[in-house]
Design a protein around this motif. Structure first.
Motif, short mmCIF file in Angstrom:
data_model
loop_
_atom_site.label_atom_id
_atom_site.label_comp_id
_atom_site.label_asym_id
_atom_site.label_seq_id
_atom_site.Cartn_x
_atom_site.Cartn_y
_atom_site.Cartn_z
N ALA A 197 0.83 -1.21 0.00
CA ALA A 197 0.00 0.00 0.00
C ALA A 197 0.87 1.26 0.00
O ALA A 197 0.36 2.36 -0.22
N GLN A 198 2.17 1.11 0.23
CA GLN A 198 3.09 2.25 0.26
C GLN A 198 3.31 2.79 -1.16
O GLN A 198 3.25 2.03 -2.12
N PRO A 199 3.59 4.09 -1.29
CA PRO A 199 3.97 4.60 -2.61
C PRO A 199 5.19 3.81 -3.11
O PRO A 199 6.06 3.44 -2.32
N ASN A 200 5.23 3.55 -4.40
CA ASN A 200 6.32 2.75 -4.97
C ASN A 200 7.46 3.65 -5.42
O ASN A 200 7.75 3.79 -6.60
N TYR A 201 8.14 4.27 -4.44
CA TYR A 201 9.31 5.09 -4.74
C TYR A 201 10.47 4.18 -5.09
O TYR A 201 10.72 3.19 -4.42
N VAL A 202 11.16 4.53 -6.17
CA VAL A 202 12.33 3.75 -6.59
C VAL A 202 13.46 4.69 -6.94
O VAL A 202 13.23 5.82 -7.38
N THR A 203 14.67 4.20 -6.75
CA THR A 203 15.85 4.94 -7.20
C THR A 203 15.99 4.69 -8.71
O THR A 203 15.38 3.74 -9.24
N PRO A 204 16.77 5.48 -9.42
CA PRO A 204 17.00 5.18 -10.84
C PRO A 204 17.54 3.76 -11.03
O PRO A 204 17.13 3.06 -11.96
N GLN A 205 18.42 3.31 -10.14
CA GLN A 205 18.95 1.94 -10.20
C GLN A 205 17.82 0.94 -9.98
O GLN A 205 17.75 -0.10 -10.64
N GLY A 206 16.93 1.23 -9.03
CA GLY A 206 15.80 0.35 -8.75
C GLY A 206 14.87 0.22 -9.95
O GLY A 206 14.35 -0.86 -10.24
N LEU A 207 14.65 1.32 -10.67
CA LEU A 207 13.82 1.29 -11.88
C LEU A 207 14.47 0.40 -12.94
O LEU A 207 13.80 -0.44 -13.55
N ALA A 208 15.77 0.55 -13.13
CA ALA A 208 16.49 -0.27 -14.11
C ALA A 208 16.39 -1.76 -13.73
O ALA A 208 16.21 -2.61 -14.61
N GLU A 209 16.49 -2.05 -12.45
CA GLU A 209 16.38 -3.45 -12.00
C GLU A 209 14.97 -4.00 -12.24
O GLU A 209 14.82 -5.16 -12.64
N LEU A 210 13.94 -3.17 -12.01
CA LEU A 210 12.57 -3.61 -12.29
C LEU A 210 12.38 -3.89 -13.78
O LEU A 210 11.77 -4.89 -14.16
#
Length: 163
Positions: free
Chosen positions: A24-37
């Motif tokens: 339920a938390q906002p899905n904040y990601v780092t740029p590295q986290g986005l690349a990993e997703l």
């Protein structure tokens, strides 16, 4: 029950895996986290295609698991909110690497990241975890209360490094 009474189609069907729960938390990601997703979704698509190409020889259970994971990670990718790269050394933000000391003066360094990027063994801590919430917004020299299941602990922020 005799095998004679089991429907062959039922025997060949995969057991549906338990769905992954969406936070339920906002899905904040780092740029590295986005690349990993993005890489994770691409890999899952590739693995799904490989299984699909096998036709009747495909592992039905593996297909069901891949489809579940694709639903989850595709949704996480679509809901991702990339945070700007943490470049402040004055205040802990998502993406910051933080060194803190506990009451026994033991130092530890962690980086605050998004939920899907978190890996405690690598020092990558979910920003919404009890430790992440305690650190978020703190400044060097601040003492914050880390509310842990094992008991609360006062920690002091020693250093903040940009991502």
């Amino acid at each position: 029950m005799s095998r004679a009474f089991v429907n062959e189609d039922q025997a060949a069907q995969a057991e549906q895996p338990v769905e992954r729960q969406i936070s339920a938390q906002p899905n904040y990601v780092t740029p590295q986290g986005l690349a990993e997703l993005q890489a994770r979704v691409a890999l899952l698509h590739s693995q799904h295609s490989e299984q699909n190409d096998l036709g009747d020889d495909a592992d039905k259970q593996r297909m069901a698991e891949l489809e579940r994971d694709l639903r989850y990670f595709t949704q996480r990718l679509h809901s991702a909110q990339v945070v700007t790269t943490a470049n402040s050394t004055d205040k802990v933000q998502i993406g910051s690497r933080v060194t803190f000391a506990d009451e026994q003066d033991r130092q530890q360094s962690v980086q605050l990241v998004g939920e899907d990027q978190a890996d405690a063994a690598k020092g990558l801590i979910n920003w919404a975890s009890p430790l992440g919430r305690a650190l978020l917004g703190a400044q060097p020299g601040d003492e914050v209360l880390w509310q842990r299941p094992a008991g609360n602990q006062l920690i002091e922020i020693i250093r903040i490094e940009p991502a």
